[in-house]
Design a protein around this motif. Structure first.
Motif, mmCIF file in Angstrom:
data_model
loop_
_atom_site.group_PDB
_atom_site.id
_atom_site.type_symbol
_atom_site.label_atom_id
_atom_site.label_comp_id
_atom_site.label_asym_id
_atom_site.label_seq_id
_atom_site.Cartn_x
_atom_site.Cartn_y
_atom_site.Cartn_z
ATOM 1 N N PRO A 152 -62.849 -27.450 -21.493
ATOM 2 C CA PRO A 152 -62.248 -26.181 -21.893
ATOM 3 C C PRO A 152 -62.100 -26.546 -23.642
ATOM 4 N N MET A 153 -62.797 -25.637 -24.180
ATOM 5 C CA MET A 153 -62.603 -25.938 -25.538
ATOM 6 C C MET A 153 -62.341 -24.591 -26.140
ATOM 7 N N CYS A 154 -62.960 -24.533 -27.445
ATOM 8 C CA CYS A 154 -62.890 -22.987 -27.764
ATOM 9 C C CYS A 154 -62.367 -21.476 -27.485
ATOM 10 N N GLY A 155 -61.398 -21.767 -27.620
ATOM 11 C CA GLY A 155 -60.711 -19.969 -27.069
ATOM 12 C C GLY A 155 -61.383 -18.964 -27.635
ATOM 13 N N ASP A 204 -67.335 -23.331 -22.716
ATOM 14 C CA ASP A 204 -68.024 -24.921 -22.416
ATOM 15 C C ASP A 204 -69.068 -25.512 -23.295
ATOM 16 N N GLY A 205 -68.874 -25.399 -24.078
ATOM 17 C CA GLY A 205 -71.160 -25.095 -24.381
ATOM 18 C C GLY A 205 -71.092 -26.412 -25.186
ATOM 19 N N CYS A 206 -69.968 -27.589 -25.669
ATOM 20 C CA CYS A 206 -70.348 -27.957 -26.368
ATOM 21 C C CYS A 206 -69.753 -29.846 -24.934
ATOM 22 N N ASN A 207 -69.865 -29.774 -23.664
ATOM 23 C CA ASN A 207 -69.926 -30.164 -22.987
ATOM 24 C C ASN A 207 -69.009 -31.498 -23.180
HETATM 25 S S1 SF4 Z 1 -67.808 -22.267 -29.680
HETATM 26 FE FE1 SF4 Z 1 -66.529 -23.601 -29.730
HETATM 27 S S2 SF4 Z 1 -66.803 -25.391 -26.958
HETATM 28 FE FE2 SF4 Z 1 -68.529 -23.737 -27.169
HETATM 29 S S3 SF4 Z 1 -70.223 -24.754 -28.394
HETATM 30 FE FE3 SF4 Z 1 -69.063 -24.251 -30.238
HETATM 31 S S4 SF4 Z 1 -67.655 -25.651 -30.841
HETATM 32 FE FE4 SF4 Z 1 -68.342 -25.983 -28.496
#
Ligand code: SF4
Length: 760
Positions: free
Chosen positions: A75-78, A69-72
């Motif tokens: 839910p994104m990258c697995g 959930d780092g990008c705000n």
């Molecule tokens: S891993 Fe994916 S979701 Fe997480 S901060 Fe990086 S780009 Fe964003």
């Protein structure tokens, strides 16, 4: 600082611009809650030389899944994580995750350092001194925290009405659906989010023009040209760059519209249209001038599906290329060349949340850009702005309308919205309230209490007014990973949130694929947001809506449209299931009755057509055409001020290391940029006697901050760019609360300023 048992005394460095400091003993104590391991110590980089006796008994490594959930975003990258006991030791990219081309980035890996950061909140806390001062906290039980919250919210409801409680989500976005369900079930329409300054203006502009909540975007197989309009994905969403590069190899020509010469220009070999910040609307109108006068628009599409083309045709005559060049700074021949690309389509556009709309004229700018693509027949055309087929569930950003109770409860509550007479266009079309006038809502008694999930009082221009607003409430409670004094010194309760490694909810949905997390035990008593909201809902008496506190039942309710349950996903291979598609994707959905609730052909607007002349704006007394006005503070609109402050000030653009205020205390990323820098063109620097690394004062009519200078050609002459989210050197203190009248968005990217060398 914290009173109570020693475990709580761990707040001394959070968010104050210092790097994380932690002794080995402290770190071991932190992870010992869940059981420590050598691999963890190595992978977090905190203690590379831990001795053997410090390490817990070796345990078998077990694999699990989560999503970042780092990008705000949503839910994104697995992620595949590896744990020993309940401690995560390392991460890998989840290869079968359907988020396009997802690969964990530097921030994603750094999540592990955030996860085991010594300052993480681990227990519910109640303040023991008055609000508005450095907080003194006392540990309380979850039972007391939930009961106290419910007592105060029900008290405000009984005394003033349910609408006087505001429900707010900041970062991450994952709790939005369930918090809407709570707000509307409780009886308040006043659910809001940080999208009040983010994507919602794009969404609003798209709704006004086409009835679609978001414009289709990104190059497809048939695309010939792609306008990258104010997007720098190499920084903001690096994982998506792969697909853009592949499209380039397949022959797509890129046009990069950006005041800055970002890596997108070089990496994509983009044709650069370097405009003055805030003049996107003028540029789009100038391109339309050439498109219309050279007969490059789609006559058949316009004749059948566009409302107001004749009025537009007259208006764009005010923007011949040479005049547009004087307004925007983009040379006239470049404007003509960009326009002529439309003779050789399909042409699509990628728009980001902010650069076009973070101005006092932002929403009209955005509508002008979208209008350009509409009149050239690129709406839902293969290779153009393709409207994606409906996902099995809406994104977490929006939530499913039925689950969120937007369909049955919200319509009746609309008249009670706090923003109703401040931003009437927004209030008519956007379900969540426009939060940017929070101080006024509190001053006028429209908001008396607030729940904040990941909220940040410093996200707005003139942040002290938002802190004062929190202070003026009868009650407020915040849920977060860390104690952030600039917000939490103004609330009554502070509750510890579980991280993306410790949460079950919500499901991540990409197209037809549904993923579920496999959480580890949270640190201390951290609790996941969906559970906290479910508990508060139950304690408020909403037992039916919140299934008597059963998180799993609440998630199952959300999952209903997929036909899946938590238990089924738990048992599925990789906790992932694919829901079969109901048919092949279809282009030109407007011809097939797929874009309107009544299933008739056309668009979901009052006229059933693309409204380049907006009947909704006309009803509200706003210019119905996408007219261009200078930003209220600009070189042209304010020449007197420009003599003293001749540089244009931009903030809010992403950098690779941080997401807004996050990560400043996480060494793996903060080491890349440990302090704020202002990016300055070498020409402007030379004129002011400034060299690389000099300490400089960035100032304007509202204030000043002292930062380091970074000289770069990425920023054009006459403008400066500075990343936001620094607690001390807070750029938001220098911005005006001068909001776009349509969207209510603040002007983060078109203030005036100057830079001078600090005396040493
Ligand atoms: S891993 Fe994916 S979701 Fe997480 S901060 Fe990086 S780009 Fe964003």
């Amino acid at each position: 600082m914290v009173s109570g048992e020693p475990d709580q005394v761990m707040f001394s460095t959070t968010g104050k611009g210092k790097t994380m400091r932690q002794t080995r003993r402290e770190f071991l104590k932190t992870v010992a809650v869940a059981g420590s391991s050598a691999a963890l110590l190595e992978c977090t980089g905190l203690l590379r030389k831990a001795s053997a006796e410090d390490l817990a008994e070796s345990m078998a490594e077990v694999k699990g899944y989560t999503y970042c959930d780092g990008c705000n975003h949503v839910p994104m990258c697995g992620m595949v994580y590896f744990r020993r006991g309940e401690v995560i030791t390392r991460l890998e990219t989840r290869q079968d995750h359907n988020y396009p081309n997802s690969t964990i980035c530097s921030k994603g890996y750094a999540q592990l350092q955030e996860q085991y950061h010594p300052d993480r909140l681990r227990y519910p806390l109640k303040r023991t001194n008055p609000k508005g001062r450095p907080a003194k906290w006392k540990r309380i039980s979850w039972d007391e925290a939930i009961r106290t919250t419910a007592k105060h919210l029900n008290g405000v409801k009984a005394k003033y009405g349910a609408d006087k409680v505001c429900f707010f989500t900041g970062d991450p976005k994952e709790m939005r659906p369930v918090l809407q369900r709570l707000a509307y079930s409780f009886g308040s329409p006043n659910f809001g989010s940080e999208s009040s300054t983010c994507f919602r203006s794009v969404s609003l502009g798209s709704l006004l023009l086409s009835g679609l909540p978001r414009p289709g975007a990104g190059p497809g197989k048939e695309t010939r040209n792609c306008f990258v309009w104010g997007v720098n994905q190499s920084y903001s969403m690096a994982t998506a760059m792969k697909s853009l590069l592949r499209a380039k190899e397949a022959g797509v020509r890129y046009f990069v519209v950006d005041p800055r010469k970002t890596p997108m220009v070089r990496t994509l070999d983009g044709f650069h249209l370097p405009l003055r910040p805030g003049t996107d609307g003028a540029l789009a109108l100038g391109i339309m001038n050439v498109v219309i006068n050279e007969d490059l628009y789609d006559k058949e599409f316009v004749g059948k599906w566009v409302h107001g083309f004749e009025e537009l045709k007259v208006y764009v005559q005010e923007f011949p290329p040479e005049k547009t060049a004087r307004i925007t700074g983009v040379p006239a021949d470049r404007i003509r060349e960009a326009a002529r690309a439309f003779a050789d389509g399909p042409t699509t556009v990628m728009l980001s949340a902010s650069p076009v709309v973070h101005h006092t004229n932002g929403n009209q700018n955005l509508r002008a850009v979208l209008t350009l693509f509409a009149i050239t027949g690129n709406f839902d055309r293969p290779g153009g702005m393709v409207v994606p087929p409906p996902a099995v569930l809406p994104s977490t950003t929006d939530g499913h309308p039925v689950f969120c109770r937007r369909t049955d409860l919200l319509p009746k509550l609309q008249p009670l919205r706090a923003d109703r007479d401040y931003f009437p266009v927004w209030a008519e079309l956007v379900s969540e309230i426009q939060m940017n006038r929070l101080p006024e809502y509190v001053d006028r008694g429209r908001i008396k209490a607030m729940l904040l999930f990941g909220g940040n009082a410093k996200m707005w221009p003139q942040p002290h007014l938002y802190q004062k607003a929190l202070l003026g409430m009868d009650f407020s409670a915040a849920v977060d990973y860390f104690y952030r004094p600039w917000t939490h010194d103004y609330v009554d309760l502070l509750l510890p949130a579980a991280t993306c490694f410790e949460r079950l909810a919500p499901a991540a949905v990409f197209g037809r694929s549904v993923y579920q997390r496999q959480p580890v035990k949270p640190l201390g008593e951290a609790r996941e947001d969906w559970q906290i909201i479910t508990d508060i809902g139950t304690a408020l008496g909403l037992k039916k809506e919140f299934f008597n506190g059963s998180l799993e039942a609440v998630i199952n309710e959300d999952l209903k449209p997929t036909g899946l349950t938590v238990e089924q996903l738990r048992k599925a291979e990789g906790s992932m299931a694919t829901v079969p598609a109901s048919g092949a994707p279809k282009p030109r959905k407007y011809e097939l009755g797929m874009l309107r609730p009544d299933k008739l052909p056309g668009f979901d607007t009052p006229t059933g057509k693309i409204e380049v002349y907006s009947t909704i704006l006309e009803k509200h007394g706003v210019d119905p055409l996408p007219t261009y006005k200078e930003p209220s503070e600009s070189l042209l609109s304010n020449p007197e001020m420009a003599k003293k402050y001749p540089l244009v000030f931009m903030t809010g653009a992403r950098i690779p290391f941080y997401t807004h205020t996050k990560w400043r205390d996480v060494p793996w990323v903060s080491e890349f940029q440990p302090e704020p820098v202002v990016n300055l063109n070498p020409q402007d620097a030379k004129a002011r006697g400034i060299r690389e690394g000099d300490t400089v004062i960035l100032e304007n009519s509202r204030g000043h901050i002292t930062v380091k200078a970074h000289l770069t050609e990425m920023v054009g002459a006459g403008m400066v760019d500075i990343y936001h989210g620094w607690v001390k050197q807070d750029v938001n203190t220098m911005l005006a609360r001068d909001f776009d009248p349509i969207s209510g968005f603040p002007p983060y990217k078109s203030a005036l300023c100057d830079v001078k060398k600090a005396s040493v």
